[in-house]
Design an enzyme around this catalytic site. Structure first.
Site, PDB file in Angstrom:
ATOM      1  NE  ARG A  38      -1.607  -1.738   3.487  1.00 53.35           N
ATOM      2  CZ  ARG A  38      -1.867  -2.012   4.760  1.00 53.35           C
ATOM      3  NH1 ARG A  38      -3.090  -1.892   5.213  1.00 53.35           N
ATOM      4  NH2 ARG A  38      -0.886  -2.383   5.574  1.00 53.35           N
ATOM      5  CE1 TYR A 158       0.536 -12.936  12.110  1.00 54.53           C
ATOM      6  CE2 TYR A 158       1.664 -14.337  13.717  1.00 54.53           C
ATOM      7  CZ  TYR A 158       1.654 -13.671  12.501  1.00 54.53           C
ATOM      8  OH  TYR A 158       2.742 -13.749  11.656  1.00 54.53           O
ATOM      9  N   GLY A 189      10.305 -18.051  13.008  1.00 51.28           N
ATOM     10  CA  GLY A 189       9.986 -17.536  14.337  1.00 51.28           C
ATOM     11  C   GLY A 189      10.177 -16.034  14.309  1.00 51.28           C
ATOM     12  CB  VAL A 191      11.722 -12.000  11.342  1.00 42.23           C
ATOM     13  CG1 VAL A 191      12.777 -11.461  10.383  1.00 42.23           C
ATOM     14  CG2 VAL A 191      11.419 -13.468  11.062  1.00 42.23           C
TER      15      VAL A 191
END
Ligand code: NDP
Ligand code: 8X3
Length: 259
Positions: A38, A158, A189, A191
């Protein structure tokens, strides 16, 4: 090794973090980069940076909200000549919102996560894979997470979106069996990117704590894994790459040592 020289690589969410690093890593392979996000200003800046490093590089930045299914279809259907033949799709655009108990959460957070991490991934994949099948070549690489393998406190939705990604990619591999199109899930995992800042809606201090007192994975580590999967010989399908920093055992066990 499968050469990506002059092949079109489409990366969603290339304006930041893993997507941005992945664009740079595919640029090193001489791929043509179709980049969306975006924030067009970020994509323009990245394009300028990449072309300054490699003058023969072809980059097409596109402003696209992947949640807008009509815009996804329209964008992909109207790509300029030379950009329609997508060889690698990296379904990277994604986000988390909050770290909250389900019964206390704002349902708007769920919509944003499910729409971006699940519905949009499906829409983009749906729009791209038929062309890969028609051309007899292609690779879908999606970003999963350790969160899709093990749930953690406050992360129900999530984690559910990343569990969905894992299952969708398993199903896609079944759907694609007998075709030359490959499907890979890259599941990192933690980052160190803008991910936690987005999760905590700009609270930089809280976000920094996620990456404090340990050595987190860097976006470049994940980008390297993505490019590795994409450059295997065509008969090799890397199904899943589950990767963490040495300081992370699973979704909840970390080795944090204050300096
Ligand atoms: P960042 O926040 O740094 O980057 C997220 C990217 O997604 C941005 O480029 C953003 O671009 C893009 N994006 C988000 N929503 C949309 C949308 N609606 N349309 C288009 N682009 C969108 O996070 P990461 O690089 O860390 O995250 C990338 C992926 O990796 C995500 O799927 C995430 O779930 C996954 N992941 C991250 C981990 C981590 O610890 N960081 C670990 C495991 C997986 P823009 O805002 O400009 O649209
Ligand atoms: C991102 C990693 O552990 O913050 O998927 O969910 S985590």
């Amino acid at each position: 090794m499968f050469s990506l020289q002059k092949k079109v690589v489409f990366i969603t969410g290339a304006s930041s973090g893993i997507g941005r690093a992945t664009a740079k890593a595919f640029a090193e392979q001489g791929a043509k980069l179709l980049l969306c996000a975006r924030r067009m200003d970020r994509l323009t800046e990245l394009t300028q940076e990449l072309v300054a490093q490699r003058a023969d590089l072809e980059v097409l930045p596109v402003s696209l909200d992947v949640r807008d299914s009509e815009a996804v279809r329209e964008t992909l259907a109207t790509l300029p000549e030379g950009w329609k033949q997508i060889e690698v799709l990296v379904n990277n655009a994604g986000l988390s919102r909050g770290l909250t108990k389900v019964y206390e959460d704002d349902p708007g957070n769920w919509d944003e996560m499910i729409d971006t991490n699940v519905r949009a991934l499906l829409q983009v994949t749906r729009a791209v894979v038929p062309g890969m099948l028609a051309r007899g070549s292609g690779h879908v690489i999606s970003l999963g997470s350790t969160a899709g393998h093990q749930t953690y406190a406050g992360g129900a939705v999530y984690c559910a979106t990343k569990a969905a990604e894992k299952v969708i990619m398993e199903g896609l591999r079944i759907d694609l069996i007998g075709t030359p199109v490959r499907a890979t899930s890259v599941d990192p995992g933690i980052v160190e990117t803008e991910f936690s800042e987005t999760r905590f809606r700009g609270d930089k201090e809280r976000a920094a704590k996620v990456y404090a007192d340990l050595k987190p994975l860097q976006a470049e580590d994940v980008a390297e894994a993505i490019v590795w999967a994409a450059t295997r010989p065509v008969h090799v399908n890397i199904q899943t790459i589950l990767m963490t920093t040495i300081d992370q055992a699973n979704s909840t066990v970390f080795n944090r040592k204050p300096a």
